[in-house]
Design a protein around this motif. Structure first.
Motif, PDB file in Angstrom:
ATOM      1  N   TYR A   1       0.773  -1.168  -0.014  1.00 51.35           N
ATOM      2  CA  TYR A   1      -0.007  -0.121  -0.124  1.00 51.35           C
ATOM      3  C   TYR A   1       0.887   1.324  -0.040  1.00 51.35           C
ATOM      4  O   TYR A   1       2.099   1.312   0.229  1.00 51.35           O
ATOM      5  CB  TYR A   1      -0.951  -0.026   1.280  1.00 51.35           C
ATOM      6  N   HIS A   2       0.344   2.209  -0.419  1.00 53.99           N
ATOM      7  CA  HIS A   2       0.917   3.789  -0.306  1.00 53.99           C
ATOM      8  C   HIS A   2       0.166   4.629   0.517  1.00 53.99           C
ATOM      9  O   HIS A   2       0.560   4.878   1.898  1.00 53.99           O
ATOM     10  CB  HIS A   2       1.002   4.376  -1.692  1.00 53.99           C
ATOM     11  N   ASN A   3      -0.829   5.286   0.069  1.00 54.15           N
ATOM     12  CA  ASN A   3      -1.472   6.045   0.820  1.00 54.15           C
ATOM     13  C   ASN A   3      -2.781   5.717   1.053  1.00 54.15           C
ATOM     14  O   ASN A   3      -3.562   5.224   0.221  1.00 54.15           O
ATOM     15  CB  ASN A   3      -1.327   7.603   0.008  1.00 54.15           C
ATOM     16  N   VAL A   4      -3.439   6.322   2.174  1.00 60.62           N
ATOM     17  CA  VAL A   4      -4.926   6.062   2.269  1.00 60.62           C
ATOM     18  C   VAL A   4      -5.443   7.720   2.726  1.00 60.62           C
ATOM     19  O   VAL A   4      -5.135   7.918   3.697  1.00 60.62           O
ATOM     20  CB  VAL A   4      -5.276   5.343   3.551  1.00 60.62           C
ATOM     21  N   LEU A   5      -6.309   7.854   2.031  1.00 62.97           N
ATOM     22  CA  LEU A   5      -6.797   9.293   2.021  1.00 62.97           C
ATOM     23  C   LEU A   5      -8.334   9.336   2.428  1.00 62.97           C
ATOM     24  O   LEU A   5      -9.120   8.763   2.195  1.00 62.97           O
ATOM     25  CB  LEU A   5      -6.693   9.854   0.732  1.00 62.97           C
TER      26      LEU A   5
ATOM     27  N   ILE B   1     -11.015  10.667   1.769  1.00 58.79           N
ATOM     28  CA  ILE B   1     -12.075  11.495   0.995  1.00 58.79           C
ATOM     29  C   ILE B   1     -12.659  10.393   0.333  1.00 58.79           C
ATOM     30  O   ILE B   1     -12.270   9.128   0.260  1.00 58.79           O
ATOM     31  CB  ILE B   1     -11.496  12.140  -0.183  1.00 58.79           C
ATOM     32  N   SER B   2     -13.979  10.549  -0.116  1.00 59.77           N
ATOM     33  CA  SER B   2     -14.886   9.411  -0.695  1.00 59.77           C
ATOM     34  C   SER B   2     -14.606   9.030  -2.036  1.00 59.77           C
ATOM     35  O   SER B   2     -14.686   7.987  -2.448  1.00 59.77           O
ATOM     36  CB  SER B   2     -16.272  10.022  -0.616  1.00 59.77           C
ATOM     37  N   SER B   3     -13.971   9.966  -2.714  1.00 63.32           N
ATOM     38  CA  SER B   3     -13.444   9.532  -3.999  1.00 63.32           C
ATOM     39  C   SER B   3     -12.030  10.271  -4.468  1.00 63.32           C
ATOM     40  O   SER B   3     -12.008  11.510  -4.116  1.00 63.32           O
ATOM     41  CB  SER B   3     -14.579   9.865  -5.070  1.00 63.32           C
ATOM     42  N   LEU B   4     -11.357   9.709  -4.996  1.00 66.81           N
ATOM     43  CA  LEU B   4      -9.958  10.155  -5.394  1.00 66.81           C
ATOM     44  C   LEU B   4      -9.862  11.044  -6.427  1.00 66.81           C
ATOM     45  O   LEU B   4     -10.578  11.124  -7.331  1.00 66.81           O
ATOM     46  CB  LEU B   4      -8.853   8.966  -5.533  1.00 66.81           C
ATOM     47  N   PRO B   5      -9.142  12.407  -6.503  1.00 71.10           N
ATOM     48  CA  PRO B   5      -8.972  13.059  -7.409  1.00 71.10           C
ATOM     49  C   PRO B   5      -8.409  12.356  -8.700  1.00 71.10           C
ATOM     50  O   PRO B   5      -7.569  11.520  -8.505  1.00 71.10           O
ATOM     51  CB  PRO B   5      -7.800  14.141  -7.029  1.00 71.10           C
ATOM     52  N   PRO B   6      -8.747  12.789  -9.963  1.00 65.43           N
ATOM     53  CA  PRO B   6      -8.574  12.342 -11.120  1.00 65.43           C
ATOM     54  C   PRO B   6      -7.037  12.410 -11.517  1.00 65.43           C
ATOM     55  O   PRO B   6      -6.856  12.541 -12.644  1.00 65.43           O
ATOM     56  CB  PRO B   6      -9.366  12.730 -12.114  1.00 65.43           C
ATOM     57  N   PHE B   7      -5.839  12.440 -10.516  1.00 64.96           N
ATOM     58  CA  PHE B   7      -4.498  12.501 -10.832  1.00 64.96           C
ATOM     59  C   PHE B   7      -3.853  10.994 -10.991  1.00 64.96           C
ATOM     60  O   PHE B   7      -4.035  10.224  -9.960  1.00 64.96           O
ATOM     61  CB  PHE B   7      -3.942  13.518 -10.087  1.00 64.96           C
ATOM     62  N   ASP B   8      -2.991  11.148 -11.915  1.00 65.96           N
ATOM     63  CA  ASP B   8      -2.095   9.690 -12.160  1.00 65.96           C
ATOM     64  C   ASP B   8      -1.392   9.591 -10.516  1.00 65.96           C
ATOM     65  O   ASP B   8      -1.277   8.385 -10.409  1.00 65.96           O
ATOM     66  CB  ASP B   8      -1.196   9.960 -13.091  1.00 65.96           C
ATOM     67  N   THR B   9      -0.896  10.789 -10.098  1.00 73.09           N
ATOM     68  CA  THR B   9       0.078  10.656  -8.918  1.00 73.09           C
ATOM     69  C   THR B   9      -0.962   9.966  -7.655  1.00 73.09           C
ATOM     70  O   THR B   9      -0.192   9.573  -6.865  1.00 73.09           O
ATOM     71  CB  THR B   9       0.339  12.027  -8.433  1.00 73.09           C
ATOM     72  N   TYR B  10      -2.295  10.060  -8.084  1.00 76.14           N
ATOM     73  CA  TYR B  10      -2.988   8.948  -7.004  1.00 76.14           C
ATOM     74  C   TYR B  10      -3.204   7.558  -7.360  1.00 76.14           C
ATOM     75  O   TYR B  10      -3.903   6.910  -6.747  1.00 76.14           O
ATOM     76  CB  TYR B  10      -4.486   9.857  -6.997  1.00 76.14           C
ATOM     77  N   ASN B  11      -2.767   7.133  -8.253  1.00 73.67           N
ATOM     78  CA  ASN B  11      -2.939   5.705  -8.624  1.00 73.67           C
ATOM     79  C   ASN B  11      -2.191   4.773  -7.531  1.00 73.67           C
ATOM     80  O   ASN B  11      -2.249   3.641  -7.786  1.00 73.67           O
ATOM     81  CB  ASN B  11      -2.497   5.297 -10.133  1.00 73.67           C
ATOM     82  N   VAL B  12      -1.434   5.215  -6.520  1.00 74.11           N
ATOM     83  CA  VAL B  12      -1.016   4.439  -5.545  1.00 74.11           C
ATOM     84  C   VAL B  12      -1.990   4.815  -4.399  1.00 74.11           C
ATOM     85  O   VAL B  12      -1.430   4.352  -3.266  1.00 74.11           O
ATOM     86  CB  VAL B  12       0.453   4.548  -5.094  1.00 74.11           C
ATOM     87  N   ASP B  13      -3.061   5.459  -4.507  1.00 78.10           N
ATOM     88  CA  ASP B  13      -3.927   5.772  -3.403  1.00 78.10           C
ATOM     89  C   ASP B  13      -5.121   5.213  -3.187  1.00 78.10           C
ATOM     90  O   ASP B  13      -5.666   4.563  -4.392  1.00 78.10           O
ATOM     91  CB  ASP B  13      -4.151   7.406  -3.397  1.00 78.10           C
TER      92      ASP B  13
ATOM     93  N   ASN C   1      -0.064   8.061   6.522  1.00 79.15           N
ATOM     94  CA  ASN C   1       0.154   6.668   7.195  1.00 79.15           C
ATOM     95  C   ASN C   1      -0.073   6.652   8.691  1.00 79.15           C
ATOM     96  O   ASN C   1      -0.502   5.584   9.309  1.00 79.15           O
ATOM     97  CB  ASN C   1       1.330   6.256   6.982  1.00 79.15           C
ATOM     98  N   TYR C   2       0.029   7.935   9.392  1.00 76.80           N
ATOM     99  CA  TYR C   2       0.028   7.885  10.764  1.00 76.80           C
ATOM    100  C   TYR C   2      -1.472   8.561  11.105  1.00 76.80           C
ATOM    101  O   TYR C   2      -2.049   7.885  12.174  1.00 76.80           O
ATOM    102  CB  TYR C   2       1.054   8.941  11.315  1.00 76.80           C
TER     103      TYR C   2
END
Ligand SMILES: [Zn+2]
Length: 337
Positions: free
Chosen positions: A37-41, A43-55, A99-100
């Motif tokens: 895993y990487h990031n757990v955010l 929000i109910s839906s992730l912004p449509p950015f590639d940078t979020y494809n590990v989120d 993460n924290y």
């Protein structure tokens, strides 16, 4: 969704409900597996950015853990090196603040522990952002404006449209440039982009949960609550592209600094990126020389030697669909690739 994806997903769902993927699991029996895993955010839906494809969102992460506990055995991370421990392990890369603040509390609710892969130079603020995040943040900030980029050697400015499409496209182009040119000094490149655009090479404030790193006391707190820490190298550069001395610096110095800061032995390495594009046999040898006992990759299959230093991992897409997840854990999804 493209038609081919639709067909594949329908087929995976059917495989699950007809019992095919579960039968495969029972027969082939994935005995051990490591999930990254990487990031757990929050929000109910992730912004449509590639940078979020590990989120993944907190809600989906919570449901994925519930799924794992229901169908498989998730083991305490302390058992990672025990060859007889059969089950799944959880790992979390990059050490971002979420993460924290978000991920660890959800693990606690489920009574689970994980391995957190940390880049000490990031924690100490020696580098503002992981380079790809930095490129994304620069482009995000430049929406509606023009930017100069290395992809055409700064010949003409690129207009950054005010939508995710353009930002994703340009971030990907810079990434392509880095890999094609095997750029070792990737932070020198980010610094150069900043200079070419007359901006400071410094942190860009945007969503601290996603782009800010945990501090040492937060990381220490995780270790006190039963989690473990691995080196993710000093600065998250692409190890395969580095000359030998810099490779050693990334591997040896990160181990040393983690051990000093946290007062625990650190003998697990999580390779940044972790595919064959970033790791070769020389990288594995360097990890061995640096004193790591275990090193984790990000692929299921590879041709490298030293099994304990090339341990496979897999990731989930940001979905909570049991049928889809089951075919991934069981390995059924990858059978016919
Ligand atoms: Zn990473």
């Amino acid at each position: 969704m493209s038609f081919i994806h639709f067909v594949r997903d329908s087929w995976l769902t059917a495989s699950y409900y007809t019992g095919l993927s579960r039968l495969y699991h029972a027969l082939a029996g994935r005995k051990r597996g490591i999930i990254s895993y990487h990031n757990v955010l929050p929000i109910s839906s992730l912004p449509p950015f590639d940078t979020y494809n590990v989120d993944v969102t907190a809600a989906v992460f919570d449901r994925q853990l519930a799924f794992l506990k229901k169908h498989f055995r998730v083991l305490p991370i302390q058992e990672l090196e025990n060859p007889d421990a059969k089950g799944l392990f959880l790992t979390v890369d990059d050490g971002m603040l979420n993460n924290y603040e978000i991920l660890a509390p959800i693990l606690k609710e489920h009574g689970l522990s994980a391995l957190f892969a940390i880049c000490p130079a990031m924690v100490d603020g020696e580098v503002p952002h992981i380079w790809r995040d930095h490129v994304f943040l620069l482009l995000h900030r430049a929406q509606g404006q023009e930017v100069w980029l290395p992809i055409d050697h700064y010949r003409k400015p690129f207009k950054v449209a005010g939508n995710s499409l353009s930002i994703n496209h340009l971030t990907r182009e810079v990434k392509k440039y880095v890999y094609e040119n095997q750029v070792a000094d990737i932070y020198g490149l980010v610094r150069e982009i900043c200079e070419q655009n007359k901006g400071a090479y410094s942190p860009i404030l945007h969503d601290p949960l996603r782009y800010q790193f945990m501090n040492w006391s937060q990381i220490q707190d995780l270790t006190k609550r039963g989690h473990r820490v691995a080196s993710h190298t000093m600065t998250h550069r692409i190890l395969k592209f580095l000359p030998e001395d810099e490779k050693q610096y990334e591997l040896v110095e990160s181990k040393k600094r983690l051990e000093n800061q946290l007062n625990i032995p650190v003998d697990v390495l999580v390779y940044p990126y972790g595919s064959m594009a970033e790791i070769d046999q020389a990288t594995v040898n360097a990890a061995k020389e640096a004193g790591y006992q275990t090193a984790l990759m990000n692929v299921r299959h590879h041709l490298l030697l030293e099994p304990s230093l090339t341990v496979p991992r897999f990731a989930f897409p940001p979905v909570a669909d049991a049928a889809h997840l089951h075919t991934i854990v069981s390995g059924y999804k990858f059978l016919f690739r």
